[in-house]
Structure formats: C-alpha cells, structure tokens
Write a protein that holds these residues in place. Sequence first.
Motif, PDB file in Angstrom:
ATOM      1  N   ASP A 101      50.766  33.697  29.410  1.00  0.00           N
ATOM      2  CA  ASP A 101      49.734  34.744  29.469  1.00  0.00           C
ATOM      3  C   ASP A 101      49.956  35.742  30.603  1.00  0.00           C
ATOM      4  O   ASP A 101      49.003  36.346  31.110  1.00  0.00           O
ATOM      5  CB  ASP A 101      48.321  34.135  29.634  1.00  0.00           C
TER       6      ASP A 101
ATOM      7  N   SER B  91      43.252  32.563  34.790  1.00  0.00           N
ATOM      8  CA  SER B  91      42.878  33.520  33.746  1.00  0.00           C
ATOM      9  C   SER B  91      41.917  34.583  34.278  1.00  0.00           C
ATOM     10  O   SER B  91      41.931  35.733  33.834  1.00  0.00           O
ATOM     11  CB  SER B  91      42.261  32.789  32.551  1.00  0.00           C
ATOM     12  N   GLN B  92      41.126  34.209  35.291  1.00  0.00           N
ATOM     13  CA  GLN B  92      40.201  35.203  35.855  1.00  0.00           C
ATOM     14  C   GLN B  92      40.957  36.353  36.524  1.00  0.00           C
ATOM     15  O   GLN B  92      40.472  37.478  36.590  1.00  0.00           O
ATOM     16  CB  GLN B  92      39.252  34.513  36.845  1.00  0.00           C
ATOM     17  N   THR B  93      42.181  36.040  37.019  1.00  0.00           N
ATOM     18  CA  THR B  93      42.985  37.087  37.672  1.00  0.00           C
ATOM     19  C   THR B  93      43.242  38.236  36.694  1.00  0.00           C
ATOM     20  O   THR B  93      43.268  39.413  37.084  1.00  0.00           O
ATOM     21  CB  THR B  93      44.333  36.492  38.165  1.00  0.00           C
ATOM     22  N   LEU B  94      43.438  37.857  35.408  1.00  0.00           N
ATOM     23  CA  LEU B  94      43.728  38.889  34.396  1.00  0.00           C
ATOM     24  C   LEU B  94      42.525  39.823  34.229  1.00  0.00           C
ATOM     25  O   LEU B  94      42.686  41.011  33.961  1.00  0.00           O
ATOM     26  CB  LEU B  94      44.057  38.231  33.052  1.00  0.00           C
ATOM     27  N   GLN B  95      41.322  39.269  34.428  1.00  0.00           N
ATOM     28  CA  GLN B  95      40.130  40.101  34.245  1.00  0.00           C
ATOM     29  C   GLN B  95      39.784  40.918  35.489  1.00  0.00           C
ATOM     30  O   GLN B  95      39.567  42.119  35.410  1.00  0.00           O
ATOM     31  CB  GLN B  95      38.918  39.212  33.900  1.00  0.00           C
ATOM     32  N   ASP B  96      39.728  40.233  36.657  1.00  0.00           N
ATOM     33  CA  ASP B  96      39.202  40.981  37.823  1.00  0.00           C
ATOM     34  C   ASP B  96      40.187  41.053  38.992  1.00  0.00           C
ATOM     35  O   ASP B  96      39.796  41.449  40.094  1.00  0.00           O
ATOM     36  CB  ASP B  96      37.886  40.352  38.285  1.00  0.00           C
ATOM     37  N   LYS B  97      41.453  40.681  38.748  1.00  0.00           N
ATOM     38  CA  LYS B  97      42.494  40.761  39.799  1.00  0.00           C
ATOM     39  C   LYS B  97      42.175  39.915  41.047  1.00  0.00           C
ATOM     40  O   LYS B  97      42.647  40.195  42.147  1.00  0.00           O
ATOM     41  CB  LYS B  97      42.712  42.213  40.231  1.00  0.00           C
ATOM     42  N   THR B  98      41.360  38.836  40.881  1.00  0.00           N
ATOM     43  CA  THR B  98      41.136  37.949  42.026  1.00  0.00           C
ATOM     44  C   THR B  98      41.950  36.662  41.843  1.00  0.00           C
ATOM     45  O   THR B  98      42.259  36.272  40.710  1.00  0.00           O
ATOM     46  CB  THR B  98      39.643  37.564  42.203  1.00  0.00           C
TER      47      THR B  98
ATOM     48  N   ASN C  71      40.826  39.383  46.414  1.00  0.00           N
ATOM     49  CA  ASN C  71      41.572  40.302  45.566  1.00  0.00           C
ATOM     50  C   ASN C  71      43.063  40.030  45.723  1.00  0.00           C
ATOM     51  O   ASN C  71      43.536  39.798  46.849  1.00  0.00           O
ATOM     52  CB  ASN C  71      41.246  41.744  45.964  1.00  0.00           C
TER      53      ASN C  71
END
Length: 546
Positions: free
Chosen positions: A453, A500-507, A522
């Motif tokens: 992903d 997977s959250q990194t893909l949404q909010d770059k954290t 971030n």
Amino acid sequence: MEMEKLVSLCKRRGFLFQSSEIYGGLNGFWDYGPLGVELKRNIKDAWWRDMITGHDDLSVLTGAPAKYQMVGLDCTIIMHPQVWKCSGHYDLFHDFMVDCRQSKKRYRHDQVRGRWVEAKGKKIFVSTTAEAAEEEAETERKALKFFKLRSKNADELSWTSDFVSLSAMSDFAEVLGPDANELGTLTPPREFNLMFKTIVGALGSEDDAAFLRPETAQGIFANFKNVVDSSRVKIPFGIGQVGKSFRNEITPRNFTFRSREFEQMEVEFFCRPEESQEWYKYWRDRRYQWYLDLGLADERLQLRDHDSDELSHYSTGTADIEYAFPFLPSGEFGELEGIAHRGNFDLRSHMEGKLNPNTNPLELETNEHGQPKHRGSGKDLSYRDKETNERFIPHVIEPSAGADRAALAFLCEAYCEDEAPDEKGKMQSRTVLKLHPRLAPIKAAIFPLVKKDGLPELAQQIYRELKQDHNVFYDETGAVGRRYRRQDEIGTPFCITVDSQTLQDKTVTIRDRDSLEQSRINMNDCATEVARRIAGKGKVCSENPS
Ligand code: GAP
C-alpha cells in the motif's frame, strides 16, 4: 544483572567480539562490532565535544575558579624512548608477577589471595585467584583435595585466619598455588614492565628499541611548547587527546575492563601552582558529573581519594571515579577514570638535563655518587606570562578516562529486563539497553507497518531524510512487535512507524524506548523531533556559565 547475559548480547548483536576469534582469540584484546564501534565512537565524540570543542572559553563555568581554554592534539603511539625514561615508565611502570612451576600459569602478585588452613597436624596457605564471592568455596574445595578429605569431613579443617593476600606471605614453601596440587610451586615475585617493546627500522637492534605508549599523556607534555607557541593559549588551559594505549597486563580480565590494548581520553590541564588545588577539585567534580549526565546512576558511582601509598610516582593527589561493575563482588567498585594532580613532574622531567645523542637513551647513566643521571630534552618548557613577564613551570591536573571502561559501564548500566505490550496489548518480557540517546548506536528505526500500500516508500523517504544527520535503521521484516524488541535490545531510543493513517493525514507514530509512550507526529517533522528528543536529554554535558 548477570554479566554473562550482557556478554552474550554483546556478541550476538555485534557490540564486542574477541580479537582473532577464528584462531582461538588473543587474551586481553577485543574488537568492536558494527554496533560497538558506534557506541564507543559516540562516547569519544561526547567527550571531545563536552571537554574540547563545545567548551565555552569566554565564560566562567559553574565551579570553575576562572575562564579557561581547551584545545586538542593527536600524537603518535611510538615516541622517542627517552620520553618513557623521563616520564618514569621505563623504570617504574611495573607489576609484580609470580609463576607456578607446576601449572605453568602466571599470576599478578597482588591478585593472589587465600586463607591459612590446618588439618591432620599440617598448616598450609591455600591460595586462589577466584573472585571474592567464590573464594571461600574454592579454598575449601582445594584444602579438602590437598588433605584427601571428603566434603562431609569439612569440619576437620580449621581456618586460622581470614582472607589474606599473597603479598603478606614471606614463606612461599607453605603455599598451595591457585592451580597446583603440591606445596611450594610458586616463584618469588618478579618485576615485569608493562610497556610493549618493539624495534624501529629494518636493521634495528636493541639500540633501536621503542615502546608502544602506555598512556596518551606524554604526547601532550612533549608538545607543550609547540601548542603554546602555535595556538595563543594562555594559562589556565587544557590539552585533550583521545587515542590508543597499550599495556602488557599480566592478567587481563573482566571482559574489556582490563585489556592490553585500549583507548584513553585524557586532558592535561596547565595552571598556576598556587591555583592548582582549586582546579583539581573543579575537574574531579566536573568529570563525575559527566558520567551522571550520560546516565550512570549516582548509587553505582563513587569518587574515591587515593591513600598516599596508592599514589603514582608523579602524583601529589589523585581521586578515582569508580563504578560498581556487576562482575565485582557486592560493595566493590572498579576504576573508570583517575583525576591526578601531577604537579610539575612531567614538564620538569622532560626539560631538565640534556640527552647525549651518542648514548643509548635507555641505558642508565649515573653521576659521581652512583645515582641515576636525569636526562630530559634540555629544552625550556617553562611558561612566560606575557602580562606580568613572570616565568614558571605550570602545574598539571589530569583527568584520565578510559573509553573502553566507559563503554563497559554504560552497557552494564543500560542492560535491563522488563515487560512491554505486544501488538495485541499482551505484556511480553523484553531485554532493553537504556542507553542515553547521545550514546545509542542507532538513534531511530523506521518501520512500515506492512510491506504494501505504498507504506515502505513513505518509510524509506523518512529513513533517507533522517540518515542525513543520524545513524538510523530501516526494517520491514517480521511483526512490528518483534521489530520493536530487536531495537530495544540494542538501545535504539526511538522507533517511527508508518501505517495506514499516514496515507490519510501524513502522521506517523514515534515510540519512546523507555516510557513506551507513542505519539503521532507529522511525517515531515521526524528529523526535527528526533533531534529535539536527543538534544532534550543530551545538551553539552554540565557546562553552565555561573
Ligand atoms: N595518564 C594517566 C593514566 O594513564 P591510569 O589510571 O593508568 O592513568 C587512566 O589510566 C584510565 O585508563 C583508567 O582509569 C582506565 O579507565 C583506563 N585504563 C587503564 N588501564 C587500562 C586497561 N588495562 N584496560 C582498559 N582500560 C584501562
């Protein structure tokens, strides 16, 4: 902490290997593996930065009697042999050894201890080189064997005194050597110079004998005039050096604690004679604080003043910084660093007299009274105060640390077994090295949670950015819990996970090795966050303008 566990971790994870291991090893010599080299380099860099380049020449630091300057040097390992004559090492740097004619083993005289024991009408001294904790059992075992008694008859032995050292014995005929089974096999003690000897030049004979330096200090004294003339330093000032030293130790032991090749981190601090006591106290406290700042626990550190019979030939006062290494019997401490007041011994010694170029510098010349003639360089090594025009030989305070002993102490202190939750929140045991972030070999590890992903690509981007300033590690194999554990075991203070959250909010999450706290930051702030966290604990150690 059991020392065997640390030794095994050091080998398994690549901190320390026995030198020449494939040929059976060489006693007293150690190699630093990929992680060990980083740890030791970080210790030396922290020392160099905190003592030399990071030193603030312009302020009076807390506890310091005045402002002072610091510069560095890097001298050769082999120096003119006369250096060692004048420093006293050629004539005085020795230990006493005893040999066993039966076992063919050699012992350091001061390390052989034992007890008097009587049985079947015979009194003998049973000696041992075992650690104190095992000594009692060891002497009993040997006494039983010698008197041909079974352990159930141990009460037939009568112990006539407490543990004593072999040094206190005059009659070696009654001694049962540590590895012997008959009496009187030990030779009387003999002197043994600790310097390694070599020959310089292809056609070299004994006249070309030279020595590997047993301390880095003498390179500094021999260059005192060069430094004063070339760098505009004014007293008080210090010269620091980090480098290898060599001592042919009779009984190297306790992992790297007593090695034959090791690294020193030494400062020679030059000051006015009348101010030297104040500087001595300053350096004792300053150096003690350095170890505390880098994570050694106060209750395992001590500052101990030498008794007068312990002082080296040059010293008018010495204090040791000692650490309660786990391989020592409970309540005992081992030396990490010595802070010595050397007076003007070295500069005076290198200055006085004149070397006759036609004689072998190591041959002892005597004067008309049969006393050894002193032969220094004949060069003027005094210091002229340009403001007052006063000329004097500076006094020297010497904080002398061992990089390998410091590495060993930091490893012992850091080793810990506790529990941490796995991915499912279940507590699992873990081994962790709680190294100070400044010393940790790897500062951060970066993980993609899964190998798909686009997470590996993002994690590699963070890895490359961090790599510009820090030693960081990328790992995408195995369950993330196992990846954390692999890093905990080698002391990596921070782990950054891309999910997977990194893909949404770059954290991403950043996990702290010790508190196990995880926070989201971030992904573009990883470099500043890691730098901030390292600096938060590790500013230039204990340098505060007062
Ligand atoms: N210039 C003074 C001097 O060399 P020292 O007490 O003999 O003093 C200073 O050595 C430090 O060097 C010790 O405190 C220790 O940390 C380290 N050191 C000395 N001998 C060592 C050895 N055989 N193996 C490892 N480190 C050693």
